[in-house]
Design a protein around this motif. Structure first.
Motif, short mmCIF file in Angstrom:
data_model
loop_
_atom_site.label_atom_id
_atom_site.label_comp_id
_atom_site.label_asym_id
_atom_site.label_seq_id
_atom_site.Cartn_x
_atom_site.Cartn_y
_atom_site.Cartn_z
N LYS A 87 103.71 18.53 25.31
CA LYS A 87 104.17 17.73 24.17
C LYS A 87 105.35 16.67 24.23
O LYS A 87 105.45 15.56 24.02
CB LYS A 87 104.48 18.70 23.05
CG LYS A 87 104.46 18.01 21.66
CD LYS A 87 105.33 18.53 20.52
CE LYS A 87 105.82 17.41 19.39
NZ LYS A 87 106.87 16.80 20.03
N GLU A 88 106.36 17.55 24.98
CA GLU A 88 107.37 16.52 25.37
C GLU A 88 107.16 15.53 26.27
O GLU A 88 107.75 14.28 26.19
CB GLU A 88 108.59 17.41 25.84
CG GLU A 88 109.30 18.38 24.80
CD GLU A 88 110.13 17.31 23.92
OE1 GLU A 88 110.83 16.58 24.46
OE2 GLU A 88 110.33 18.12 22.83
N LEU B 270 105.39 9.52 27.52
CA LEU B 270 104.31 8.61 27.72
C LEU B 270 104.15 7.78 26.42
O LEU B 270 103.91 6.47 26.83
CB LEU B 270 102.95 9.41 28.10
CG LEU B 270 103.30 10.36 29.24
CD1 LEU B 270 101.76 10.94 29.49
CD2 LEU B 270 103.47 9.40 30.57
N GLU B 271 104.07 8.22 25.43
CA GLU B 271 103.69 7.34 24.45
C GLU B 271 105.05 6.34 23.98
O GLU B 271 104.57 5.13 23.48
CB GLU B 271 103.57 8.12 23.20
CG GLU B 271 102.26 9.07 22.93
CD GLU B 271 100.95 8.39 22.89
OE1 GLU B 271 101.05 7.16 22.35
OE2 GLU B 271 99.96 8.88 23.19
N LEU C 240 118.08 9.73 36.36
CA LEU C 240 117.20 10.90 35.96
C LEU C 240 115.96 10.21 35.40
O LEU C 240 116.40 9.48 34.41
CB LEU C 240 117.63 12.07 35.13
CG LEU C 240 116.81 13.25 34.89
CD1 LEU C 240 116.64 14.09 36.14
CD2 LEU C 240 117.26 14.12 33.75
N ASP C 241 114.87 10.45 35.33
CA ASP C 241 113.68 10.10 34.68
C ASP C 241 113.32 10.70 33.51
O ASP C 241 113.60 11.77 33.29
CB ASP C 241 112.21 10.44 35.47
CG ASP C 241 112.10 9.55 36.71
OD1 ASP C 241 112.93 8.45 36.98
OD2 ASP C 241 111.27 9.99 37.60
N ALA C 242 112.88 10.07 32.42
CA ALA C 242 112.59 10.91 31.20
C ALA C 242 111.72 11.75 31.16
O ALA C 242 111.86 12.63 30.50
CB ALA C 242 112.38 9.58 30.47
N ILE C 243 110.85 11.55 32.18
CA ILE C 243 109.63 12.71 32.14
C ILE C 243 110.37 13.99 32.45
O ILE C 243 110.18 14.85 31.96
CB ILE C 243 108.60 12.42 32.78
CG1 ILE C 243 107.74 11.39 32.11
CG2 ILE C 243 107.65 13.58 33.32
CD1 ILE C 243 106.40 11.02 32.93
N GLN C 244 111.59 13.84 33.46
CA GLN C 244 112.07 14.95 33.84
C GLN C 244 112.84 15.56 32.82
O GLN C 244 113.31 16.72 32.69
CB GLN C 244 112.88 14.77 35.16
CG GLN C 244 111.86 14.29 36.36
CD GLN C 244 110.84 15.31 36.92
OE1 GLN C 244 110.93 16.64 36.36
NE2 GLN C 244 109.93 14.69 37.51
N LYS D 155 114.55 19.59 28.94
CA LYS D 155 114.70 19.91 27.38
C LYS D 155 114.25 21.17 26.92
O LYS D 155 114.68 22.08 26.36
CB LYS D 155 114.39 18.70 26.59
CG LYS D 155 114.98 18.75 25.12
CD LYS D 155 114.46 17.65 24.43
CE LYS D 155 114.36 18.05 22.84
NZ LYS D 155 113.41 17.28 22.03
N VAL D 156 112.89 21.48 27.34
CA VAL D 156 111.93 22.60 26.99
C VAL D 156 112.65 23.83 27.99
O VAL D 156 113.06 24.66 27.19
CB VAL D 156 110.60 22.46 27.20
CG1 VAL D 156 109.82 23.80 26.94
CG2 VAL D 156 109.96 21.23 26.45
N LYS D 157 112.87 23.56 29.12
CA LYS D 157 113.43 24.84 29.96
C LYS D 157 114.71 25.54 29.79
O LYS D 157 114.97 26.33 29.49
CB LYS D 157 113.22 24.25 31.49
CG LYS D 157 111.62 24.18 31.83
CD LYS D 157 111.67 24.69 33.29
CE LYS D 157 110.46 24.18 34.09
NZ LYS D 157 110.63 24.52 35.50
N LEU D 158 115.48 24.15 29.09
CA LEU D 158 116.95 24.58 28.59
C LEU D 158 116.90 25.64 27.53
O LEU D 158 117.70 26.27 27.19
CB LEU D 158 117.76 23.21 28.44
CG LEU D 158 119.20 23.53 28.21
CD1 LEU D 158 119.96 24.40 29.38
CD2 LEU D 158 119.87 22.10 27.91
#
Ligand SMILES: *Cc1c(COP(=O)(O)O)cnc(C)c1O
Length: 365
Positions: A21-22, A27-28, A231-235, A240-243
């Protein structure tokens, strides 16, 4: 059945929905470089570490490079560090034509021996760069005191210790600049390369942000020479999720580390945690005398192992020009022949832990 050395697949399966989702959000939005995902991640990271400024960047190596650049490290300057680390620590020093000055490690913690640092300080010394190896911090109070006395800076290489604590304070919040890596296999990893710097000083914060974006503050106005270190936004989306789940992962790492300690302490030399530290076991690393045959025996039983690191930096060909020789850092040299890392991740099940322990028992018998 082969046990994964670091189980990124189980982690992905568990967070898959949130991560997808993130990433889809990014991408969107088509905002791929910097932007909101990166800014909110930086706020989350600053809160987590309890540091005023968190600055994300392209890798752990670049975090270290940016730290040196921010401190104006130049050709001929000396940076004191440990020879028992990953090459990146000293590589960035050498890239700037500054000189890595090595100090041997303390045999209990595998980290730089703070008692030996002061002997190596010269008028050219610009900074001390302790490495929080395997996931626990060095004796930071002693190191900071030496730095203060000599008016130099301290850069913590916390690439392996994100989430660890020293005297109830988080790794990366303990010195002039703290650096970490989000390489996939690090305690907090993304799905590519990534890293971060942490600092208290507002001026350093502003300078690092310029340095990692081609030295610009405003678009196409370049006040200093910098790099592409963003840092890339995808990373950022992945992180964000893993944190969000990181505290529970750190807890599991510590439980598994302590269970390994308990089951292995009479069999092999298990890792020691200094009393002022918590350990995040980026690597769970034992010491064993005949490492090659021991590792072979484990590998045959489906247990992968790794050696972090087989050659101390002062004996690497790339650093030959520094003029060090065998015998200069006896503890680093001895330890590099005996260390062996075992499978470790928050997702290592009790059964998998037991398989490792039983394979070790068989290998020793
Ligand atoms: C991984 C690591 C780095 C480099 O981090 P990257 O993100 O791979 O560039 C630096 N220092 C240490 C101690 C590391 O373990």
């Amino acid at each position: 059945m082969q046990i994964p050395f670091i189980d990124l697949k189980s982690q992905y399966n568990l967070y898959k929905k949130e991560i997808k989702k993130e990433i889809d959000d990014v991408l969107e939005s088509t905002q791929f470089i910097m932007g909101k995902k990166v800014t909110t991640l930086e706020e989350d990271l600053a809160n987590y570490v309890n540091s005023p400024h968190a600055i994300t960047c392209s890798s752990g190596t670049d975090a270290l490079l940016l730290a040196l650049l921010a401190l104006d490290v130049k050709a001929g300057d000396e940076i004191i560090t440990t020879p028992f680390t990953f090459i990146a620590t000293a590589e960035v020093i050498a890239l700037l034509r500054a000189k890595p000055v090595f100090v041997d490690i303390d045999e209990e913690s595998f980290n730089i021996d703070a008692r030996q640092i002061e002997n190596t300080i010269s008028p050219k010394t610009k900074a001390i760069m302790p490495v929080s190896l395997y996931g626990q911090c060095s004796n930071m109070d002693a190191i900071n005191a030496i730095a203060k006395k000599h008016n130099i800076s301290v850069i913590e290489d916390g690439a392996q210790s994100f989430g660890a604590e020293y005297k109830n304070k988080k790794s990366c919040s303990l010195s002039t600049i703290g650096c970490t890596s989000f390489f996939p296999s690090k305690p907090l990893g993304c799905y590519g390369d990534g890293g971060a710097l942490f600092c208290e000083d507002e001026k350093l914060n502003a300078k690092i942000r310029m340095l990692l974006n081609h030295g610009q503050d405003k678009r196409y106005q370049h006040d200093i020479i910098g790099i592409n270190g963003r840092l890339d936004a995808i990373q950022a989306a992945v992180l964000k999720v893993k944190l969000k789940h990181f505290d529970s992962e750190v807890k599991k790492r510590q439980e598994i580390g302590q269970r390994y300690n308990h089951l292995l302490e009479n069999l092999v030399q298990t890792p020691q945690t200094s009393p002022q530290n918590t350990h995040v076991y980026a690597q769970y690393t034992i010491r064993i005398k005949n490492r090659k045959t021991f590792a072979k025996s484990l590998n045959e039983k489906g247990i992968p192992t790794a050696v972090h690191y087989p050659i101390p930096l002062h004996l690497q060909k790339a650093f030959e020009y520094l003029g060090y020789k065998e015998g200069d850092f006896p503890i680093s040299e001895r330890v590099s022949k005996e260390v062996l890392s075992l499978p470790m991740s928050p997702f290592l099940s009790l059964d998998q832990q037991d398989l490792v322990v039983n394979a070790i028992k068989k290998a020793l018998s």
